[in-house]
Design an enzyme around this catalytic site. Structure first.
Site, PDB file in Angstrom:
ATOM      1  N   ARG A  98      22.542  45.805  25.340  1.00 54.00           N
ATOM      2  CA  ARG A  98      21.985  47.146  25.504  1.00 54.00           C
ATOM      3  C   ARG A  98      22.443  48.017  24.342  1.00 54.00           C
ATOM      4  NH1 ARG A  98      23.721  49.673  30.968  1.00 54.00           N
ATOM      5  NH2 ARG A  98      25.379  50.445  29.636  1.00 54.00           N
ATOM      6  N   LYS A 211      34.004  31.055  33.853  1.00 51.37           N
ATOM      7  CA  LYS A 211      34.579  31.373  35.138  1.00 51.37           C
ATOM      8  C   LYS A 211      34.577  32.881  35.318  1.00 51.37           C
ATOM      9  CE  LYS A 211      39.342  32.001  33.874  1.00 51.37           C
ATOM     10  NZ  LYS A 211      39.474  33.349  34.407  1.00 51.37           N
ATOM     11  N   HIS A 241      37.833  28.847  29.581  1.00 50.25           N
ATOM     12  CA  HIS A 241      38.369  28.942  28.224  1.00 50.25           C
ATOM     13  C   HIS A 241      39.883  28.818  28.185  1.00 50.25           C
ATOM     14  CE1 HIS A 241      38.171  33.065  29.761  1.00 50.25           C
ATOM     15  NE2 HIS A 241      39.331  33.185  29.176  1.00 50.25           N
ATOM     16  N   LYS A 245      39.293  21.686  25.479  1.00 52.17           N
ATOM     17  CA  LYS A 245      39.066  20.246  25.541  1.00 52.17           C
ATOM     18  C   LYS A 245      40.228  19.490  24.912  1.00 52.17           C
ATOM     19  CE  LYS A 245      35.322  17.046  24.691  1.00 52.17           C
ATOM     20  NZ  LYS A 245      33.911  16.978  24.333  1.00 52.17           N
ATOM     21  N   ASP A 298      41.295  34.051  40.134  1.00 48.55           N
ATOM     22  CA  ASP A 298      41.083  34.146  38.689  1.00 48.55           C
ATOM     23  C   ASP A 298      41.634  32.920  37.952  1.00 48.55           C
ATOM     24  OD1 ASP A 298      40.337  35.372  36.272  1.00 48.55           O
ATOM     25  OD2 ASP A 298      42.372  36.110  35.971  1.00 48.55           O
ATOM     26  N   HIS A 303      41.727  26.992  36.629  1.00 43.21           N
ATOM     27  CA  HIS A 303      42.639  26.478  35.614  1.00 43.21           C
ATOM     28  C   HIS A 303      43.735  25.595  36.214  1.00 43.21           C
ATOM     29  CE1 HIS A 303      44.620  26.268  31.858  1.00 43.21           C
ATOM     30  NE2 HIS A 303      45.668  26.950  32.233  1.00 43.21           N
ATOM     31  N   LYS A 401      50.524  38.043  36.312  1.00 41.13           N
ATOM     32  CA  LYS A 401      50.416  38.925  35.154  1.00 41.13           C
ATOM     33  C   LYS A 401      51.694  39.752  35.047  1.00 41.13           C
ATOM     34  CE  LYS A 401      45.446  39.258  34.921  1.00 41.13           C
ATOM     35  NZ  LYS A 401      45.325  38.653  33.593  1.00 41.13           N
TER      36      LYS A 401
END
Lengths: 549, 315
Positions: A98, A211, A241, A245, A298, A303, A401
């Site tokens: 946008r 995710k 992320h 890999k 999260d 993960h 966190k």
């Protein structure tokens, strides 16, 4: 089983998937590419490992191109791929957002992002040919017109730059927009590859999204239904992320390329396993996303559960996508939550405090967070894996966190020696042997064992033996996003979770989330500390302790 | 840290490296290989520089063997650089007099234990890389046919003496081209009946690409001469018209094929450090190189005959 899984188990569908016959794929663990399909390219030879796989002609369309992720990760990764010669001639990049931008404005933004964040040196020649294929389409996700313009734009790229009708759509947007964007792609015909014509490969359409894959089992299923109405499962790429890999392959290589670890990788030697992802940052500007989601959804759901699966799974019969997924699904389906969730879980919320020498706000004082929010910023859970290998070995998962530092690791804590032929005082400082797979930062492996302290009568103390990937193979690891984008453009999805894995993870987490919703609220912990006291208590009850962060 | 040792021995060199490492605060545990560079005083600077850069990707011990004044009496001078240019360590070994004939006796005790050894001749390749004393102790031997006076003859000589583990930087230089050509062949195309590789005169990489294409596709590819720089074009004649990749400026390649828009792709020439880094990425024999170089034996019988008696590509 859902229809997604049936397809997943069968590999490329028999009705000629987008890239059947043209696909050159490498198993995740193998180094040599393996040529599959009827059309073998005589110039490709599995022994010729100098020649990398290169994406075929295609367009990458990024939605949400103004976001941080696009600027800091995606665009630099695209440049790095181009610089390494892994993008095809004519590769084109289309931004959708946008903004009242022309192609040139977007090209400039991309240019600046690349210059600032790319891993490889900036070369004008590479940029020039890349920038010729940069386009921008302004618009909102509700705007039919904008999507029609997007369809025209990619069609004209096929004409001008020979991108062959192959489009990848990267949804770098908040999850609530996923259904809307996907519907627009369907409506505008962008999601449907044209009918195959003789002598040309069938064009492909792929969609990439990050995710979270829903916020519980029901929403994950709903999201999957929305997607599968429009895209077949093999065209859907789910990306975590946090879990590059490279990391996955490093773990697989460590476990299955060596003989050293397998004999001790079981309940006979392992006392328990700790899987940690700690972040030193707060929620920053992500209040809108984070509030109501919390640390468990999260991070643990995707993960940490993936790390658990990679640690606990049996050896796959081969390293192709399906075998690997089969083992991960098997072990995830054997995961059990503790019977008493009050004793087997802990959660917290960071309060104001000092972190790394800086005073920081508490979670409830962050902008956009309600003063009575029950969202947890720290979560620790104990899980059991009901298999012969792991029966009785608890897996402790924790994430949070505003912890003292950023790190993720898998720590296998070994049982103490059954008998120590030393006096008790000699081994006072001897802890448990440990094998730690460091995921980040400073990816590597640490082994902790006891050693005699020099020049004492007899005193045994813990020492560390260290291996860092960065020391033996400096500068060779590409960014996770490079690998990821290339896999998408080549059409090689093996290491990304399919829908079934996502569902299995939610099945583990849902009862815990329900329990938390009904009982109490997160316990505050000062920012910069190692988490709430209840998490330490969880371990202490079982005679164990968390590894210091 | 730089240490100069004059009239020294390998024992003292060892001691000096070890002490330097201790003072810098860490053992050399992360080193993955030893690179032996066989060079002379004029070429050593560039070669060592390229190796130090490649060491950022492959932490290694670099041993540069420089022979000086063969008529002088035997003497070994060493220049040690630890922690100067990155993760690796560099030792310049200057050998005077008859010692130059026995360089392997100096190099062997200085190899990193239990890790691979690679020997690199940045200048004119030796007649028999795997048979030379410094080549014999390596599992990978890197030559550079482009440094020879007659590169094409040199390829014939390398083909005649090929042993698994040999490789050549003019082959490494072809990788970006070969990657692009392989990617083009991934797409549907007509039946290929032949083609050409166009490059400036005396470019061994062009010969290698032509040979590679001939071997892989089973049809002859010719080489033609252009003004350069380097390789300027590769053309396929197919049943659906010509497919060509041209690179007139050494930087950007243009892909043309019938019925499709022209496409550009960056295809730059790489410096020695990048070539070396690619070479060191795999340390097992490069079989594809072996197959690609083999036809040079029959292509240039005269040159092969010359090199067999030692006159083809003498150092």
């Amino acid at each position: 089983m859902t229809s997604a899984d049936t397809e997943a188990a069968a590999g490329p569908p028999a009705d000629a998937g987008p890239d059947a016959g043209q696909q050159v794929s490498a198993g995740p663990g193998s180094l040599a590419p393996v040529i599959t399909g009827p059309v073998a390219n005589p110039l490709r030879d599995p022994r010729d490992r100098r020649i990398p796989r290169v994406a075929g002609p295609c367009v990458l369309v990024i939605f949400g191109v103004t976001g941080d992720l696009a600027r800091k990760k995606l665009m630099p990764a695209i440049y790095d791929l181009a610089n390494r010669g892994l993008l095809p001639p004519g590769f084109s990049l289309v931004g959708f957002a946008r903004r009242d931008w022309a192609d040139e404005d977007f090209a400039q933004v991309t240019h600046d992002a690349v210059k600032e964040h790319a891993r490889t040196p900036f070369r004008d020649t590479v940029w020039d040919q890349l920038s010729e294929g940069v386009r921008f389409v302004p618009g909102e996700f509700t705007d039919d017109d904008a999507f029609d313009k997007l369809a025209e734009c990619v069609a004209s790229l096929d004409e001008e730059r020979g991108t062959g009708g192959n489009y990848a759509f990267y949804l770098s947007v908040p999850p609530k927009f996923f259904p809307l964007v996907v519907k627009q792609l369907k409506r505008s015909g962008l999601a449907d590859p044209p009918a195959p014509s003789a002598g040309h490969p069938v064009p492909w359409r792929r969609v990439v999204f990050e995710k979270p894959f829903g916020h519980d089992l029901a929403s994950a299923r709903a999201l999957n239904e929305t997607l599968s109405e429009v895209f077949p499962p093999h065209s859907v790429f789910r990306i975590d992320h946090y879990l590059g890999k490279e990391t996955v392959q490093n773990i697989l290589a460590l476990r299955f390329a060596n003989t050293l670890y397998e004999p001790i990788w079981n309940r006979g030697y392992v006392d328990h396993v700790q899987i940690t992802m700690a972040e030193d940052i707060g929620i920053g500007g992500r209040a809108g996303y984070y509030d109501g989601i919390g640390a468990a959804r999260d991070v643990i759901q995707n993960h940490l559960m993936q790390l658990l699966a990679l640690t606990a799974m049996e050896e796959p019969v081969s390293f192709d996508a399906d075998s690997l997924r089969a083992e991960k699904e098997k072990v995830l389906s054997a995961v059990r939550v503790p019977e008493d969730l009050a004793l087997g879980t802990a959660r917290g919320q960071y309060a104001a405090g000092w972190q790394g020498g800086i005073p920081v706000r508490g979670f409830l004082e962050e902008d956009g967070i309600a003063a009575d929010s029950h969202t947890e910023t720290y979560a620790a859970i104990k899980l059991n894996v009901d298999t012969r290998r792991w029966a009785g070995v608890p897996f402790y998962l924790r994430t949070g966190k505003r912890l003292p530092r950023r790190m993720s690791e898998i720590a296998m804590m070994f049982q103490r020696a059954p008998h120590l032929p030393f006096a008790a005082t000699d081994t006072k400082e001897l802890g448990q042997n440990a094998l730690v797979i460091r995921v980040q930062p400073d990816e590597g492996v640490t082994v902790r064992f006891g050693s005699k302290v020099p020049d004492t009568a007899m005193e045994v103390r813990d020492v560390n033996m260290d291996f860092a990937y960065g020391e033996s193979f400096t500068e060779s690891s590409p960014e996770a996003y490079e690998r990821l984008l290339l896999d998408v453009l080549i059409g090689d999805p093996p290491l990304f979770p399919r829908h079934r894995e996502v569902e299995l993870s939610w099945k583990v987490l849902d009862p815990i989330e329900e329990f938390w919703a009904e009982h109490g609220k997160p316990e505050p912990y000062p920012a910069g500390s190692a988490g709430p006291p209840s998490a330490d208590e969880l371990m202490r009850r079982e005679g164990r302790a968390w590894r210091r962060l | 840290m730089m240490i100069d040792l004059a009239e020294t021995t390998t024992g003292r060199i060892h001691e000096a490296i070890w002490q330097a490492r201790q003072r810098l605060g860490g053992p050399a545990s992360g080193m993955v290989l030893t690179l032996v560079i066989v060079t002379d005083e004029t070429a050593q600077y560039d070669a060592v520089r390229a190796a130090s850069e490649a060491a950022r990707e492959h932490p290694m011990r670099v041993l540069a063997v420089i022979t000086r004044r063969p008529t002088a009496s035997s003497r070994l001078d060493a220049e040690i650089r630890v922690g100067e240019t990155g993760p690796g360590e560099v030792v310049l070994l200057r050998m005077y007099g008859p010692l130059g004939e026995h360089a392997d006796s100096v190099v062997t005790p200085l190899l990193m234990p239990d890790t691979p050894v690679v020997t690199w001749w940045p200048g004119i390749p030796p007649d028999l890389p795997s048979g030379s004393p410094l080549g014999a102790l390596a599992q990978r031997r890197i030559t550079d046919a482009a440094a020879a006076a007659e590169p094409h003859d040199c390829l014939a000589s390398l083909a005649a003496h090929y042993r698994p583990g040999d490789t050549d930087l003019s082959w490494t230089r072809t990788t970006p081209w070969r990657t692009l050509l392989a990617a083009i062949m991934d797409q549907p195309h007509g039946t290929i009946s032949g083609g050409t590789v166009e490059a400036e005169a005396g470019n061994p990489s062009a010969d290698l690409i032509a040979s590679w294409l001939s071997v892989r596709l089973g049809i002859p590819f010719a080489t033609t001469v252009s003004g350069g720089p380097g390789i300027t074009a590769v053309t396929f004649d197919t049943s659906e018209g010509e497919v060509s990749v041209t690179r007139p400026d050494g930087r950007v390649a243009i892909l043309r094929r019938a019925g499709q828009p022209e496409r550009k792709v960056a295809l730059h020439r790489r410096d020695t450090a990048e070539l070396l880094a690619e070479e060191l990425r795999r340390l097992d024999p490069d079989e594809v190189y072996g197959e690609t170089i083999a036809p040079f034996l029959s292509v240039a019988p005269a040159a092969v005959g010359g090199s067999l008696d030692g006159s083809g590509a003498a150092p």
